[in-house]
Write an enzyme that holds these catalytic residues in place. Structure first.
Site, PDB file in Angstrom:
ATOM      1  N   ARG A   1     -20.578   7.368  10.124  1.00 30.38           N
ATOM      2  CA  ARG A   1     -20.722   5.964  10.523  1.00 30.38           C
ATOM      3  C   ARG A   1     -20.010   5.776  11.859  1.00 30.38           C
ATOM      4  O   ARG A   1     -18.988   6.422  12.108  1.00 30.38           O
ATOM      5  CB  ARG A   1     -20.005   5.135   9.446  1.00 30.38           C
ATOM      6  CG  ARG A   1     -20.197   3.665   9.475  1.00 30.38           C
ATOM      7  CD  ARG A   1     -19.407   3.072   8.295  1.00 30.38           C
ATOM      8  NE  ARG A   1     -17.976   3.222   8.509  1.00 30.38           N
ATOM      9  CZ  ARG A   1     -17.170   2.266   8.941  1.00 30.38           C
ATOM     10  NH1 ARG A   1     -17.630   1.057   9.174  1.00 30.38           N
ATOM     11  NH2 ARG A   1     -15.884   2.495   9.111  1.00 30.38           N
TER      12      ARG A   1
ATOM     13  N   CYS B   1       0.875  -1.171   0.000  1.00 29.82           N
ATOM     14  CA  CYS B   1       0.000   0.000   0.000  1.00 29.82           C
ATOM     15  C   CYS B   1       0.910   1.218   0.000  1.00 29.82           C
ATOM     16  O   CYS B   1       2.115   1.096  -0.233  1.00 29.82           O
ATOM     17  CB  CYS B   1      -1.004  -0.009   1.158  1.00 29.82           C
ATOM     18  SG  CYS B   1      -0.446   0.663   2.729  1.00 29.82           S
ATOM     19  N   ASP B   2       0.395   2.383   0.291  1.00 31.65           N
ATOM     20  CA  ASP B   2       1.176   3.602   0.119  1.00 31.65           C
ATOM     21  C   ASP B   2       1.838   4.100   1.400  1.00 31.65           C
ATOM     22  O   ASP B   2       2.270   5.234   1.465  1.00 31.65           O
ATOM     23  CB  ASP B   2       0.308   4.706  -0.508  1.00 31.65           C
ATOM     24  CG  ASP B   2      -1.105   4.725   0.057  1.00 31.65           C
ATOM     25  OD1 ASP B   2      -1.384   3.986   1.020  1.00 31.65           O
ATOM     26  OD2 ASP B   2      -1.927   5.476  -0.479  1.00 31.65           O
TER      27      ASP B   2
HETATM   28  N1  MGD Z   1     -14.069   5.839  -7.931  1.00 37.55           N
HETATM   29  C1  MGD Z   1     -13.100   5.958  -7.019  1.00 37.55           C
HETATM   30  N2  MGD Z   1     -11.894   6.380  -7.388  1.00 37.55           N
HETATM   31  C2  MGD Z   1     -10.890   6.442  -6.499  1.00 37.55           C
HETATM   32  C3  MGD Z   1     -11.080   6.126  -5.140  1.00 37.55           C
HETATM   33  C4  MGD Z   1     -12.397   5.712  -4.754  1.00 37.55           C
HETATM   34  O1  MGD Z   1     -12.661   5.405  -3.575  1.00 37.55           O
HETATM   35  N3  MGD Z   1     -13.368   5.628  -5.709  1.00 37.55           N
HETATM   36  N4  MGD Z   1     -10.023   6.202  -4.274  1.00 37.55           N
HETATM   37  C5  MGD Z   1      -8.902   7.057  -4.622  1.00 37.55           C
HETATM   38  C6  MGD Z   1      -7.706   6.750  -3.822  1.00 37.55           C
HETATM   39  S1  MGD Z   1      -7.823   7.002  -2.149  1.00 37.55           S
HETATM   40  C7  MGD Z   1      -6.531   6.332  -4.362  1.00 37.55           C
HETATM   41  S2  MGD Z   1      -5.164   6.141  -3.356  1.00 37.55           S
HETATM   42  C8  MGD Z   1      -6.413   6.069  -5.798  1.00 37.55           C
HETATM   43  C9  MGD Z   1      -5.557   4.854  -6.123  1.00 37.55           C
HETATM   44  O2  MGD Z   1      -5.511   4.679  -7.487  1.00 37.55           O
HETATM   45  P1  MGD Z   1      -4.529   3.604  -8.128  1.00 37.55           P
HETATM   46  O3  MGD Z   1      -3.172   3.878  -7.706  1.00 37.55           O
HETATM   47  O4  MGD Z   1      -4.842   3.510  -9.546  1.00 37.55           O
HETATM   48  O5  MGD Z   1      -5.024   2.313  -7.397  1.00 37.55           O
HETATM   49  P2  MGD Z   1      -4.667   0.828  -7.360  1.00 37.55           P
HETATM   50  O6  MGD Z   1      -5.927   0.127  -7.308  1.00 37.55           O
HETATM   51  O7  MGD Z   1      -3.724   0.625  -6.249  1.00 37.55           O
HETATM   52  O8  MGD Z   1      -4.041   0.475  -8.780  1.00 37.55           O
HETATM   53  C10 MGD Z   1      -2.812   0.135  -8.869  1.00 37.55           C
HETATM   54  C11 MGD Z   1      -2.470  -0.903  -9.892  1.00 37.55           C
HETATM   55  O9  MGD Z   1      -1.063  -0.954  -9.766  1.00 37.55           O
HETATM   56  C12 MGD Z   1      -0.617  -2.276  -9.887  1.00 37.55           C
HETATM   57  N5  MGD Z   1       0.676  -2.371  -9.198  1.00 37.55           N
HETATM   58  C13 MGD Z   1       0.924  -2.678  -7.914  1.00 37.55           C
HETATM   59  N6  MGD Z   1       2.243  -2.633  -7.657  1.00 37.55           N
HETATM   60  C14 MGD Z   1       2.862  -2.279  -8.812  1.00 37.55           C
HETATM   61  C15 MGD Z   1       4.226  -2.048  -9.180  1.00 37.55           C
HETATM   62  O10 MGD Z   1       5.124  -2.210  -8.375  1.00 37.55           O
HETATM   63  N7  MGD Z   1       4.451  -1.638 -10.441  1.00 37.55           N
HETATM   64  C16 MGD Z   1       3.453  -1.462 -11.345  1.00 37.55           C
HETATM   65  N8  MGD Z   1       3.755  -1.029 -12.560  1.00 37.55           N
HETATM   66  N9  MGD Z   1       2.157  -1.717 -11.037  1.00 37.55           N
HETATM   67  C17 MGD Z   1       1.867  -2.099  -9.786  1.00 37.55           C
HETATM   68  C18 MGD Z   1      -1.702  -3.096  -9.254  1.00 37.55           C
HETATM   69  O11 MGD Z   1      -1.691  -4.403  -9.828  1.00 37.55           O
HETATM   70  C19 MGD Z   1      -2.969  -2.294  -9.560  1.00 37.55           C
HETATM   71  O12 MGD Z   1      -3.656  -2.807 -10.671  1.00 37.55           O
HETATM   72  O13 MGD Z   1      -7.701   5.897  -6.342  1.00 37.55           O
HETATM   73  C20 MGD Z   1      -8.537   7.001  -6.092  1.00 37.55           C
HETATM   74  N10 MGD Z   1      -9.677   6.844  -6.937  1.00 37.55           N
HETATM   75  N1  MGD Z   2      -6.549  -2.529   3.955  1.00 34.79           N
HETATM   76  C1  MGD Z   2      -6.523  -1.394   3.271  1.00 34.79           C
HETATM   77  N2  MGD Z   2      -5.986  -0.302   3.836  1.00 34.79           N
HETATM   78  C2  MGD Z   2      -5.938   0.864   3.133  1.00 34.79           C
HETATM   79  C3  MGD Z   2      -6.384   0.942   1.791  1.00 34.79           C
HETATM   80  C4  MGD Z   2      -6.969  -0.223   1.235  1.00 34.79           C
HETATM   81  O1  MGD Z   2      -7.442  -0.215   0.094  1.00 34.79           O
HETATM   82  N3  MGD Z   2      -7.026  -1.353   2.007  1.00 34.79           N
HETATM   83  N4  MGD Z   2      -6.268   2.121   1.097  1.00 34.79           N
HETATM   84  C5  MGD Z   2      -5.368   3.131   1.622  1.00 34.79           C
HETATM   85  C6  MGD Z   2      -5.678   4.423   1.005  1.00 34.79           C
HETATM   86  S1  MGD Z   2      -5.018   4.776  -0.520  1.00 34.79           S
HETATM   87  C7  MGD Z   2      -6.428   5.342   1.617  1.00 34.79           C
HETATM   88  S2  MGD Z   2      -6.720   6.825   0.864  1.00 34.79           S
HETATM   89  C8  MGD Z   2      -6.931   5.116   2.963  1.00 34.79           C
HETATM   90  C9  MGD Z   2      -8.350   5.504   3.158  1.00 34.79           C
HETATM   91  O2  MGD Z   2      -8.664   5.175   4.467  1.00 34.79           O
HETATM   92  P1  MGD Z   2      -9.661   6.022   5.308  1.00 34.79           P
HETATM   93  O3  MGD Z   2      -9.279   7.447   5.294  1.00 34.79           O
HETATM   94  O4  MGD Z   2      -9.776   5.391   6.631  1.00 34.79           O
HETATM   95  O5  MGD Z   2     -10.947   5.901   4.401  1.00 34.79           O
HETATM   96  P2  MGD Z   2     -12.130   4.869   4.347  1.00 34.79           P
HETATM   97  O6  MGD Z   2     -11.788   3.564   5.003  1.00 34.79           O
HETATM   98  O7  MGD Z   2     -12.595   4.836   2.956  1.00 34.79           O
HETATM   99  O8  MGD Z   2     -13.283   5.602   5.170  1.00 34.79           O
HETATM  100  C10 MGD Z   2     -13.015   6.120   6.430  1.00 34.79           C
HETATM  101  C11 MGD Z   2     -14.267   6.620   7.068  1.00 34.79           C
HETATM  102  O9  MGD Z   2     -14.810   7.735   6.366  1.00 34.79           O
HETATM  103  C12 MGD Z   2     -16.183   7.762   6.654  1.00 34.79           C
HETATM  104  N5  MGD Z   2     -16.843   8.707   5.770  1.00 34.79           N
HETATM  105  C13 MGD Z   2     -17.470   8.487   4.598  1.00 34.79           C
HETATM  106  N6  MGD Z   2     -17.901   9.654   4.078  1.00 34.79           N
HETATM  107  C14 MGD Z   2     -17.556  10.632   4.950  1.00 34.79           C
HETATM  108  C15 MGD Z   2     -17.709  12.052   4.969  1.00 34.79           C
HETATM  109  O10 MGD Z   2     -18.271  12.678   4.063  1.00 34.79           O
HETATM  110  N7  MGD Z   2     -17.157  12.726   6.016  1.00 34.79           N
HETATM  111  C16 MGD Z   2     -16.538  12.093   7.038  1.00 34.79           C
HETATM  112  N8  MGD Z   2     -16.043  12.817   8.019  1.00 34.79           N
HETATM  113  N9  MGD Z   2     -16.410  10.757   7.055  1.00 34.79           N
HETATM  114  C17 MGD Z   2     -16.874  10.037   6.011  1.00 34.79           C
HETATM  115  C18 MGD Z   2     -16.568   6.309   6.545  1.00 34.79           C
HETATM  116  O11 MGD Z   2     -17.746   6.041   7.278  1.00 34.79           O
HETATM  117  C19 MGD Z   2     -15.364   5.589   7.116  1.00 34.79           C
HETATM  118  O12 MGD Z   2     -15.514   5.198   8.444  1.00 34.79           O
HETATM  119  O13 MGD Z   2      -6.789   3.762   3.351  1.00 34.79           O
HETATM  120  C20 MGD Z   2      -5.514   3.246   3.121  1.00 34.79           C
HETATM  121  N10 MGD Z   2      -5.444   1.967   3.749  1.00 34.79           N
HETATM  122  S1  SF4 Z   3       2.958  -0.868   3.796  1.00 38.56           S
HETATM  123 FE1  SF4 Z   3       0.718  -1.069   3.810  1.00 38.56          FE
HETATM  124  S2  SF4 Z   3       0.359  -3.108   2.925  1.00 38.56           S
HETATM  125 FE2  SF4 Z   3       2.491  -3.064   3.551  1.00 38.56          FE
HETATM  126  S3  SF4 Z   3       2.495  -3.898   5.608  1.00 38.56           S
HETATM  127 FE3  SF4 Z   3       2.334  -1.670   5.820  1.00 38.56          FE
HETATM  128  S4  SF4 Z   3       0.149  -1.232   6.003  1.00 38.56           S
HETATM  129 FE4  SF4 Z   3       0.386  -3.317   5.159  1.00 38.56          FE
HETATM  130 MO    MO Z   4      -5.742   6.780  -1.184  1.00 34.18          MO
END
Ligand code: MGD
Ligand code: MGD
Ligand code: SF4
Ligand code: MO
Length: 741
Positions: free
Chosen positions: A201, A15-16
């Site tokens: 929530r 993850c990031d």
């Molecule tokens: N509709 C909608 N859009 C969103 C969101 C949402 O909730 N709804 N969330 C937003 C958020 S918070 C984020 S962080 C972004 C994330 O947006 P993206 O970064 O596009 O999300 P990922 O799903 O992680 O897509 C990453 C792809 O990278 C590939 N990958 C993984 N590791 C590597 C690597 O080392 N090299 C290469 N070349 N590929 C790799 C994986 O197989 C995966 O298919 O999306 C945003 N967009």
């Molecule tokens: N296991 C796992 N961990 C992850 C990721 C993953 O895909 N999987 N993605 C990573 C990434 S890129 C991101 S960006 C983060 C996101 O992680 P978080 O910031 O924790 O986001 P979410 O889990 O989407 O939602 C968090 C909360 O936002 C609440 N929420 C929804 N709408 C609203 C609103 O309008 N206002 C407020 N105040 N709350 C609202 C929801 O009820 C939920 O409890 O997680 C990261 N960690």
């Molecule tokens: S970098 Fe993200 S996916 Fe990797 S161990 Fe830590 S929380 Fe889990």
């Molecule tokens: Mo994100």
């Protein structure tokens, strides 16, 4: 140590958040990933990190370059070599550039997945002449970084170790979601720090909070106005700091006066007394931090919401103080990624063509250009591309141009470590845009729905298979190092190699002159007097010397040198220089519920990981959440398949009743597709059935004005029963692990 097992120190990029982990290697392959031995990093690991060796060894992994041989999206491929692929890609890209101009080439990436990009993509694009780079960071931290600059010139990071109070705006880190942040919050609470949570929530963070504000979805910006009203009226702000270091306080105060608590209570649905107590706790129990939250990155009022966070931090005196919000600056010992990007070589006329920059300039070159001079003054260079988010094109505008809807054609689209169909709003438009391309290139590990539409899918390495120099996205001044644990399988190559080969294929090898990633890292760390190999072997973290209140010497990196409560830059761009709150547009009775996408699933990162059986066992199917009452009103039952519909589209999901959900709110999971379902245009491995991007609107009512990013926290919708189940195959035994949340 077990016999024949060696170890390496690595940074997980599943993850990031880049946890420090140890990899155990046997016979040249990683057999286990475990938590770091260093006490600072112990327990920073989640199930996605642990499962990485299995995930990357999965038979679905793409091991060789693939060239499309049938129609786009027909799923017919032939295996080619990297050399063959790159030669053809280079000449076809050149043909697009020659015919339509360099701006006809768009690239989409995300920083963490392509962790060895290091700005090289921008560097190549800047030399070719295209400003049209987009990223998932437009919805996640990159845009926050850009908007934070409007107020004080940088993007602060909270001092979790010393803070006395933490405010989570929706953000809900958990044991398996951004584990280090979860650990920091837990240990701060154990030290006695207070926790304030805003979440519609009852999330796990809300349950642990001292104050939980169950606000209406999408109303965070209104809530912050309420806090400011209390803090200003009761004189709880840092008057000295405000007098000496800010501009626009009187105007801000007038704007805040438009939000008396009764109005805020109505807009947010929260009790005014509770709003006032939270505001008082924030202002008086400091230093307090508002850690970055992606929730306000994805709202109609995102720019105002992020600005209000910045304003709260500033007027309460929490900027750049111990326990507060640290404005760290670049690490002076390495060449930073903004330098590598070489934005100065892209001609101003090309910058001006950046898609979206006329209507929604905030994070585009145009919106950020006023910071060039102040940034040079404070941070020693003109371009600070914090979290890669400060010079982007606007995603929606880019997809419209790709789809032939102007202002000019985009005809070549590359994506690296990004799944564009699922990772932005308005999938129908993205699909239309992709089907209208002359050249699509994907750099991927797996055949995602987006990759299925490419002309070339080039196999990517994984974080186990490459070294990494992690500069914390230019956000913090720490630099961390990751050892390569094993060789990549098949023909998998790093993003560094991708850009190097592409520069070569375009006849411009000198843009990426380093032979190997290690050579490039040696160049970046030369000022330390050590080689990358020495650093990676001996150093876990390389810190810059901590300093506080640096602005006393340099001023802030804004045009006035002060904290701009009233933003001169937004005003210059023709926007309201003060934050404001746009209410929801009038409702259509046909869509009586509100949805948001989110609540991340433990076993997956975003759209990835669906191919790993152990992870799928936890979440075999996409689930929407409703509370019992809302489900009853909608006529749907726990466990049944339902459709969520709105004006843009429709998805299918299983219904899970959750009493933590408020009335009339629907949680839609992000990023669903099923690798086991048929590939190719038509099904796209289930993306057409499940992807939330089909519900995420990007029409004007659902776009933030300044940034042009979509509002995905509060979209009207309805939930209807699907009488017959979808017939989807059951995947694996779901009882293997108990869900956490
Ligand atoms: N509709 C909608 N859009 C969103 C969101 C949402 O909730 N709804 N969330 C937003 C958020 S918070 C984020 S962080 C972004 C994330 O947006 P993206 O970064 O596009 O999300 P990922 O799903 O992680 O897509 C990453 C792809 O990278 C590939 N990958 C993984 N590791 C590597 C690597 O080392 N090299 C290469 N070349 N590929 C790799 C994986 O197989 C995966 O298919 O999306 C945003 N967009
Ligand atoms: N296991 C796992 N961990 C992850 C990721 C993953 O895909 N999987 N993605 C990573 C990434 S890129 C991101 S960006 C983060 C996101 O992680 P978080 O910031 O924790 O986001 P979410 O889990 O989407 O939602 C968090 C909360 O936002 C609440 N929420 C929804 N709408 C609203 C609103 O309008 N206002 C407020 N105040 N709350 C609202 C929801 O009820 C939920 O409890 O997680 C990261 N960690
Ligand atoms: S970098 Fe993200 S996916 Fe990797 S161990 Fe830590 S929380 Fe889990
Ligand atoms: Mo994100």
């Amino acid at each position: 140590m077990r016999e024949g097992v060696t170890t390496k120190r690595a940074l997980c990029a599943s993850c990031d958040i880049a946890c420090s982990v140890v990899t155990e290697i046997k016979n040249g392959r990683v057999v286990r990933v475990r938590s770091s031995d260093n006490p600072i990093f112990r327990d920073h690991i989640c199930m996605k990190g642990i499962v990485a060796p299995k995930g990357f060894a999965n038979p679905n992994r793409i091991l060789h370059p693939l060239k499309r041989v049938g129609e786009r999206g027909s799923g017919k491929w032939e295996q080619v070599t990297w050399d063959e692929a790159m030669a053809d890609i280079g000449s076809r890209l050149q043909a697009v550039v020659d015919r339509y101009g360099p701006e006809a080439w768009a690239v989409s990436t995300s920083q963490w997945n392509t962790s060895t990009d290091h700005g090289l993509g921008r560097r190549v694009m800047n030399h070719v002449g295209s400003p049209n780079w987009i990223s998932g960071v437009a919805l996640c931290a990159g845009n926050t970084a850009a908007v934070n600059r409007f107020t004080y010139g940088w993007f602060p990071f909270g001092d979790f170790n010393n803070t006395r109070c933490i405010v989570l705006m929706g953000h809900n880190p958990r044991r398996h979601s951004w584990t280090p942040i979860y650990n920091y919050i837990r240990s701060a609470q154990q030290r006695g720090a207070k926790l304030i949570v805003m979440d519609p929530r009852r999330s796990s963070s809300a349950e642990r909070a001292d104050i939980w504000l169950p606000l209406k979805v999408g109303s965070d910006t209104a809530m912050m106005f309420g806090w400011l009203k209390v803090i200003i009226d009761e004189g709880l702000y840092d008057k000295e700091f405000v007098a000496e270091w800010t501009v626009g306080f009187d105007e801000l105060r007038q704007r805040v006066d438009e939000y008396p608590l009764e109005r805020v209570a109505e807009l947010t649905g929260c009790d005014p007394e509770m709003i006032a107590s939270a505001a008082r706790l924030y202002a008086t129990h400091g230093p307090t931090i508002i850690p970055w939250t992606p929730i306000t990155d994805m709202q109609r009022n995102s720019t105002s919401g992020i600005r209000l966070q910045s304003i709260l931090r500033a007027i309460c005196g929490y900027l750049d103080v111990p326990g507060g919000e640290l404005l760290q600056g670049f690490n002076p010992d390495i060449i930073n990624e903004s330098e590598i990007e070489m934005h100065h070589v892209l001609p101003e006329a090309q910058k001006a063509k950046q898609l979206g920059s006329q209507d929604h300039p905030a994070f585009t070159y145009r919106g950020q250009s006023a910071f060039r001079e102040p940034t040079r003054r404070v941070y020693g260079q003109e371009y600070a591309n914090l979290v890669m988010g400060c010079h982007m094109a606007t995603p929606s505008a880019t997809f419209q141009a790709m789809a032939g809807e102007g202002p000019y054609p985009v005809k070549a689209f590359f994506f690296l470590g990004n799944n564009p169909l699922l990772s932005y709003a308005n999938m129908p438009m993205i699909l239309k845009g992709m089907m209208n391309q002359e050249l699509i290139v994907a750099h991927e590990q797996f055949m995602t729905p987006s990759a299925q539409l490419a002309d070339y899918v080039l196999p990517a390495d994984s974080w186990l298979e490459r070294p990494w120099l992690h500069d914390m996205f230019g956000w913090m001044s720490t630099v961390r190092f990751s050892e390569k644990s094993m060789d990549p399988p098949g023909d998998c190559r790093s993003t560094f190699q991708f850009w190097k080969l592409l520069a070569g294929a375009l006849g411009q090898s000198d843009i990426v002159p380093w032979d190997t990633l290690e050579d490039f890292y040696d160049y970046r760390v030369a000022r330390t007097g050590m080689s990358f190999a020495d650093l990676v072997a001996t150093t876990e973290v390389h810190f810059a010397k901590p300093e506080f209140r640096k602005y006393e010497k340099t001023g802030f990196a804004t045009p006035s040198g002060k904290v701009e409560l009233k933003s001169s830059v937004l005003e210059g761009l023709g926007f309201d220089p003060l934050p404001y709150f746009r209410e929801d547009p009038p409702r259509d009775d046909a869509y009586p519920l509100m949805m948001f996408t989110g609540v991340r699933e433990d076993g997956f990162f975003q759209t990835g990981h669906r191919h790993i059986p152990e992870m799928r066992a936890r979440h075999p199917e996409p689930e929407i959440y409703l509370n019992e009452k809302t489900a009853r009103t909608a006529g749907v039952r726990d466990g049944e398949w339902v459709a969520v519909e709105n004006q843009l589209g429709r998805i299918k999901a299983k219904l899970a009743i959750r009493d933590a959900m408020p009335d009339d709110l629907v949680r839609v999971p992000h990023g669903w597709w099923k690798p086991e379902m048929p590939q190719g245009h038509g099904q796209l491995s289930g993306a057409h059935d499940y992807a939330d991007s089909q519900l995420c609107r990007d029409d004007d009512d659902f776009l933030d004005r300044e940034q042009g990013i979509p509002h995905i926290k509060g979209i009207p919708c309805r939930v209807v029963s699907l009488m017959s189940p979808s017939g989807d195959a059951e995947i694996v035994d779901a009882s293997l692990l108990e869900p956490v949340e």
